[in-house]
Design a protein around this motif. Structure first.
Motif, PDB file in Angstrom:
ATOM      1  N   LEU A 107     -74.650  11.213 -24.601  1.00 42.01           N
ATOM      2  CA  LEU A 107     -74.648  11.219 -25.926  1.00 42.01           C
ATOM      3  C   LEU A 107     -75.692  10.093 -26.582  1.00 42.01           C
ATOM      4  CD1 LEU A 107     -70.799  11.390 -26.333  1.00 42.01           C
ATOM      5  CD2 LEU A 107     -72.418  13.101 -27.559  1.00 42.01           C
ATOM      6  N   SER A 108     -76.016  10.451 -27.891  1.00 41.29           N
ATOM      7  CA  SER A 108     -76.884   9.363 -28.383  1.00 41.29           C
ATOM      8  C   SER A 108     -76.455   9.245 -29.929  1.00 41.29           C
ATOM      9  CB  SER A 108     -78.252   9.897 -28.966  1.00 41.29           C
ATOM     10  OG  SER A 108     -79.033  10.025 -27.394  1.00 41.29           O
ATOM     11  N   PHE A 109     -76.514   8.026 -30.470  1.00 39.48           N
ATOM     12  CA  PHE A 109     -75.996   7.797 -31.501  1.00 39.48           C
ATOM     13  C   PHE A 109     -76.976   6.855 -32.433  1.00 39.48           C
ATOM     14  CE2 PHE A 109     -72.170   7.855 -29.074  1.00 39.48           C
ATOM     15  CZ  PHE A 109     -71.299   9.075 -29.649  1.00 39.48           C
ATOM     16  N   HIS A 110     -77.271   7.422 -33.466  1.00 42.90           N
ATOM     17  CA  HIS A 110     -78.436   6.604 -34.350  1.00 42.90           C
ATOM     18  C   HIS A 110     -79.814   6.691 -33.623  1.00 42.90           C
ATOM     19  CE1 HIS A 110     -74.932   5.906 -36.836  1.00 42.90           C
ATOM     20  NE2 HIS A 110     -74.279   5.254 -36.003  1.00 42.90           N
ATOM     21  N   GLY A 111     -80.029   7.601 -32.842  1.00 36.37           N
ATOM     22  CA  GLY A 111     -81.108   7.546 -32.148  1.00 36.37           C
ATOM     23  C   GLY A 111     -81.145   6.846 -30.743  1.00 36.37           C
ATOM     24  N   LYS A 112     -80.016   6.294 -30.462  1.00 33.48           N
ATOM     25  CA  LYS A 112     -79.968   5.401 -29.261  1.00 33.48           C
ATOM     26  C   LYS A 112     -78.968   5.889 -28.085  1.00 33.48           C
ATOM     27  CE  LYS A 112     -79.009   0.532 -27.693  1.00 33.48           C
ATOM     28  NZ  LYS A 112     -78.347  -0.826 -27.981  1.00 33.48           N
ATOM     29  N   PRO A 113     -79.611   6.186 -26.802  1.00 29.64           N
ATOM     30  CA  PRO A 113     -78.572   7.127 -25.964  1.00 29.64           C
ATOM     31  C   PRO A 113     -77.643   5.825 -25.575  1.00 29.64           C
ATOM     32  CG  PRO A 113     -81.029   7.041 -25.395  1.00 29.64           C
ATOM     33  CD  PRO A 113     -81.055   6.160 -26.510  1.00 29.64           C
ATOM     34  N   HIS A 114     -76.310   6.586 -25.487  1.00 32.61           N
ATOM     35  CA  HIS A 114     -75.197   5.688 -25.269  1.00 32.61           C
ATOM     36  C   HIS A 114     -75.284   5.296 -23.710  1.00 32.61           C
ATOM     37  CE1 HIS A 114     -71.041   4.360 -24.930  1.00 32.61           C
ATOM     38  NE2 HIS A 114     -71.313   3.975 -26.003  1.00 32.61           N
ATOM     39  N   PRO A 115     -74.640   4.289 -23.181  1.00 32.50           N
ATOM     40  CA  PRO A 115     -74.747   3.840 -21.885  1.00 32.50           C
ATOM     41  C   PRO A 115     -73.844   4.617 -21.048  1.00 32.50           C
ATOM     42  CG  PRO A 115     -73.872   2.154 -22.800  1.00 32.50           C
ATOM     43  CD  PRO A 115     -74.458   3.158 -24.033  1.00 32.50           C
ATOM     44  N   HIS A 116     -72.628   5.001 -21.691  1.00 31.96           N
ATOM     45  CA  HIS A 116     -71.696   5.709 -20.556  1.00 31.96           C
ATOM     46  C   HIS A 116     -70.890   6.732 -21.062  1.00 31.96           C
ATOM     47  CE1 HIS A 116     -69.584   1.992 -22.614  1.00 31.96           C
ATOM     48  NE2 HIS A 116     -68.683   3.143 -22.931  1.00 31.96           N
ATOM     49  N   SER A 117     -71.396   7.455 -22.341  1.00 33.45           N
ATOM     50  CA  SER A 117     -70.507   8.655 -22.832  1.00 33.45           C
ATOM     51  C   SER A 117     -71.437   9.906 -22.685  1.00 33.45           C
ATOM     52  CB  SER A 117     -70.355   8.023 -24.356  1.00 33.45           C
ATOM     53  OG  SER A 117     -69.200   7.156 -24.320  1.00 33.45           O
ATOM     54  N   PHE A 118     -70.636  10.940 -22.440  1.00 32.88           N
ATOM     55  CA  PHE A 118     -71.286  12.190 -22.348  1.00 32.88           C
ATOM     56  C   PHE A 118     -70.565  13.316 -22.796  1.00 32.88           C
ATOM     57  CE2 PHE A 118     -71.709   8.896 -18.900  1.00 32.88           C
ATOM     58  CZ  PHE A 118     -73.121   9.055 -18.730  1.00 32.88           C
ATOM     59  N   VAL A 119     -71.121  14.276 -23.022  1.00 29.71           N
ATOM     60  CA  VAL A 119     -70.549  15.655 -23.237  1.00 29.71           C
ATOM     61  C   VAL A 119     -70.903  17.003 -22.440  1.00 29.71           C
ATOM     62  CG1 VAL A 119     -70.349  15.311 -25.801  1.00 29.71           C
ATOM     63  CG2 VAL A 119     -72.411  16.291 -24.992  1.00 29.71           C
ATOM     64  N   LEU A 120     -70.211  17.833 -22.334  1.00 27.35           N
ATOM     65  CA  LEU A 120     -70.361  19.011 -21.288  1.00 27.35           C
ATOM     66  C   LEU A 120     -71.374  19.815 -21.983  1.00 27.35           C
ATOM     67  CD1 LEU A 120     -69.232  19.758 -18.514  1.00 27.35           C
ATOM     68  CD2 LEU A 120     -67.632  21.388 -19.813  1.00 27.35           C
ATOM     69  N   ASP A 121     -72.466  20.314 -20.979  1.00 26.32           N
ATOM     70  CA  ASP A 121     -73.295  21.171 -21.380  1.00 26.32           C
ATOM     71  C   ASP A 121     -72.892  22.450 -21.851  1.00 26.32           C
ATOM     72  OD1 ASP A 121     -75.477  19.611 -21.341  1.00 26.32           O
ATOM     73  OD2 ASP A 121     -76.620  20.584 -19.467  1.00 26.32           O
ATOM     74  N   ALA A 122     -73.308  23.290 -22.777  1.00 29.86           N
ATOM     75  CA  ALA A 122     -72.879  24.582 -23.155  1.00 29.86           C
ATOM     76  C   ALA A 122     -71.349  24.319 -23.806  1.00 29.86           C
ATOM     77  CB  ALA A 122     -72.983  25.700 -22.173  1.00 29.86           C
ATOM     78  N   ASN A 123     -71.238  23.571 -24.732  1.00 27.11           N
ATOM     79  CA  ASN A 123     -69.921  22.807 -24.882  1.00 27.11           C
ATOM     80  C   ASN A 123     -69.314  23.468 -26.070  1.00 27.11           C
ATOM     81  OD1 ASN A 123     -68.216  21.070 -24.319  1.00 27.11           O
ATOM     82  ND2 ASN A 123     -68.997  19.365 -25.245  1.00 27.11           N
ATOM     83  N   GLY A 124     -68.035  23.991 -25.695  1.00 32.71           N
ATOM     84  CA  GLY A 124     -66.903  24.311 -26.821  1.00 32.71           C
ATOM     85  C   GLY A 124     -67.369  25.613 -27.764  1.00 32.71           C
ATOM     86  N   LYS A 125     -66.184  26.142 -27.982  1.00 31.15           N
ATOM     87  CA  LYS A 125     -66.327  27.567 -28.845  1.00 31.15           C
ATOM     88  C   LYS A 125     -65.976  27.342 -30.342  1.00 31.15           C
ATOM     89  CE  LYS A 125     -65.689  30.553 -24.951  1.00 31.15           C
ATOM     90  NZ  LYS A 125     -64.878  31.301 -24.034  1.00 31.15           N
ATOM     91  N   PRO A 126     -66.700  27.258 -31.353  1.00 29.22           N
ATOM     92  CA  PRO A 126     -66.294  27.276 -32.537  1.00 29.22           C
ATOM     93  C   PRO A 126     -65.358  28.301 -33.112  1.00 29.22           C
ATOM     94  CG  PRO A 126     -68.703  27.019 -32.620  1.00 29.22           C
ATOM     95  CD  PRO A 126     -68.382  27.445 -31.231  1.00 29.22           C
ATOM     96  N   THR A 127     -64.085  27.692 -33.803  1.00 30.50           N
ATOM     97  CA  THR A 127     -63.248  28.691 -34.254  1.00 30.50           C
ATOM     98  C   THR A 127     -63.100  28.746 -35.931  1.00 30.50           C
ATOM     99  OG1 THR A 127     -61.653  27.106 -34.148  1.00 30.50           O
ATOM    100  CG2 THR A 127     -61.909  28.582 -32.162  1.00 30.50           C
ATOM    101  N   VAL A 128     -62.833  29.905 -36.380  1.00 24.47           N
ATOM    102  CA  VAL A 128     -62.293  29.906 -37.968  1.00 24.47           C
ATOM    103  C   VAL A 128     -61.097  30.796 -38.131  1.00 24.47           C
ATOM    104  CG1 VAL A 128     -63.017  30.454 -40.176  1.00 24.47           C
ATOM    105  CG2 VAL A 128     -64.814  29.807 -38.572  1.00 24.47           C
ATOM    106  N   MET A 150     -66.712  12.869 -22.398  1.00 26.17           N
ATOM    107  CA  MET A 150     -66.266  11.861 -21.102  1.00 26.17           C
ATOM    108  C   MET A 150     -66.993  10.629 -21.483  1.00 26.17           C
ATOM    109  SD  MET A 150     -67.611  11.556 -17.422  1.00 26.17           S
ATOM    110  CE  MET A 150     -66.907  12.978 -16.730  1.00 26.17           C
ATOM    111  N   LYS A 151     -66.203   9.595 -21.153  1.00 25.71           N
ATOM    112  CA  LYS A 151     -66.690   8.333 -21.204  1.00 25.71           C
ATOM    113  C   LYS A 151     -66.289   7.529 -19.684  1.00 25.71           C
ATOM    114  CE  LYS A 151     -63.636   5.421 -24.027  1.00 25.71           C
ATOM    115  NZ  LYS A 151     -63.587   4.586 -25.366  1.00 25.71           N
ATOM    116  N   SER A 152     -67.432   7.199 -19.129  1.00 22.45           N
ATOM    117  CA  SER A 152     -67.048   6.570 -17.359  1.00 22.45           C
ATOM    118  C   SER A 152     -66.533   5.161 -17.531  1.00 22.45           C
ATOM    119  CB  SER A 152     -68.421   6.853 -16.743  1.00 22.45           C
ATOM    120  OG  SER A 152     -69.551   5.905 -17.413  1.00 22.45           O
ATOM    121  N   THR A 153     -66.275   4.563 -18.573  1.00 21.85           N
ATOM    122  CA  THR A 153     -65.593   3.297 -18.583  1.00 21.85           C
ATOM    123  C   THR A 153     -65.272   3.213 -19.951  1.00 21.85           C
ATOM    124  OG1 THR A 153     -65.702   0.838 -18.042  1.00 21.85           O
ATOM    125  CG2 THR A 153     -67.923   1.860 -19.139  1.00 21.85           C
ATOM    126  N   GLN A 154     -64.829   1.767 -20.308  1.00 14.28           N
ATOM    127  CA  GLN A 154     -64.072   1.306 -21.670  1.00 14.28           C
ATOM    128  C   GLN A 154     -62.998   2.095 -22.005  1.00 14.28           C
ATOM    129  OE1 GLN A 154     -65.392  -1.206 -23.791  1.00 14.28           O
ATOM    130  NE2 GLN A 154     -66.062  -1.805 -21.553  1.00 14.28           N
TER     131      GLN A 154
END
Length: 280
Positions: A107-128, A150-154
């Motif tokens: 994951l990245s926030f405000h243009g900066k990669p986060h050191p220990h947080s991730f999302v799964l590729d091809a992630n999630g199905k939008p619902t309505v 996921m985050k691997s720590t904290q």
């Protein structure tokens, strides 16, 4: 009758490795199948197991190689693993390793990669979901199903009820991961539904990733608060989060510590945490 061909091994060996480089952490989740051929015919034809390596041992070798090689990519890891079998067991003549990788993207926030947080590729199905009556009353709910992050720590779990049935130890450093089902109720029309849905997900991910979690419950409530603050057009948000568990491997039998580097991914049985946060 002749035994024409034989091989055996272990499939479905799931392992997640964490590689640390200062504050930055890399995660690699693999599902390994290791098949061996060699001097094993008498196990089939004569019930003689004298040269046969247990399939449980084949699985253990995967975990040991994972602990000793946390930073290797999947290709290099599989090559090292195959060599380990051949070097350790002279009765093995050939090894076939198959690996399927579960990709976690940083994951990245405000243009900066986060050191220990991730999302799964091809992630999630939008619902309505739309509910509408002939008289004109309607409800519009948007959401997402199977949104894994996921985050691997904290993340921790401490100061909970302990009694004679309690076996889980307290920790202030654990992996926190889930495959979330979330929905939010619209009370007004945004400028763009897709863009605003994206803002909601970005908001909950940033709260999850950048703050210490005392529990999944703690994180969910704060994620819901932040989503409502960021998007005035929704009146409430509901989140259901089954834990994706990563169980530390016990490698002491092989003279190795673990140091929270190697884990068994599993999702059953899992904790199921749910909440709805609304406006007062």
């Amino acid at each position: 009758m002749p035994l024409i061909k034989n091989r055996y091994g272990k499939g479905g060996v799931r392992v997640l490795r964490i590689h640390r480089d200062g504050d930055r952490q890399e995660v690699s989740q693999l599902n390994i199948k290791a098949m061996v051929e060699g001097d094993f015919a008498r196990t089939y034809t004569h019930g003689d197991n004298a040269t046969t390596v247990s399939t449980d041992t084949i699985k253990n070798v995967v975990n040991v190689v994972a602990r000793e090689n946390t930073g290797l990519c999947a290709e290099e890891f599989c090559q090292v693993l195959a060599n380990k079998y051949l070097e350790t067991y002279p009765q093995i003549s050939s090894v076939a390793i198959t690996s399927h990788e579960t990709k976690w993207s940083r994951l990245s926030f405000h243009g900066k990669p986060h050191p220990h947080s991730f999302v799964l590729d091809a992630n999630g199905k939008p619902t309505v979901e739309v509910s509408m009556t002939r008289g004109g009353a309607s409800t519009l709910v948007s959401g997402i199903d199977g949104f894994a992050f996921m985050k691997s720590t904290q993340s921790g779990w401490e100061n909970y009820v302990k009694d004679r049935y309690t076996t889980i130890p307290p920790t202030a450093d654990r992996i926190c991961a889930t495959s979330m089902v979330a929905s939010w109720v619209w009370s007004g029309k945004p400028g763009s539904y897709p863009a605003t849905n994206g803002r909601i997900l970005d908001t909950v991910l940033e709260v999850f990733s950048t703050t210490y979690s005392k529990s999944v419950q703690d994180s969910l409530y704060r994620m819901g608060e932040a989503a409502l603050a960021a998007v005035p057009e929704i009146s409430e948000i509901s989140m259901a989060c089954p834990n994706m568990h990563f169980i530390p491997m016990n490698l002491s039998a092989f003279g190795l510590d673990n140091n929270n580097d190697v884990f068994l991914p599993t999702d059953e049985p899992h904790g199921q945490i749910e909440c709805t946060v609304g406006r007062g």
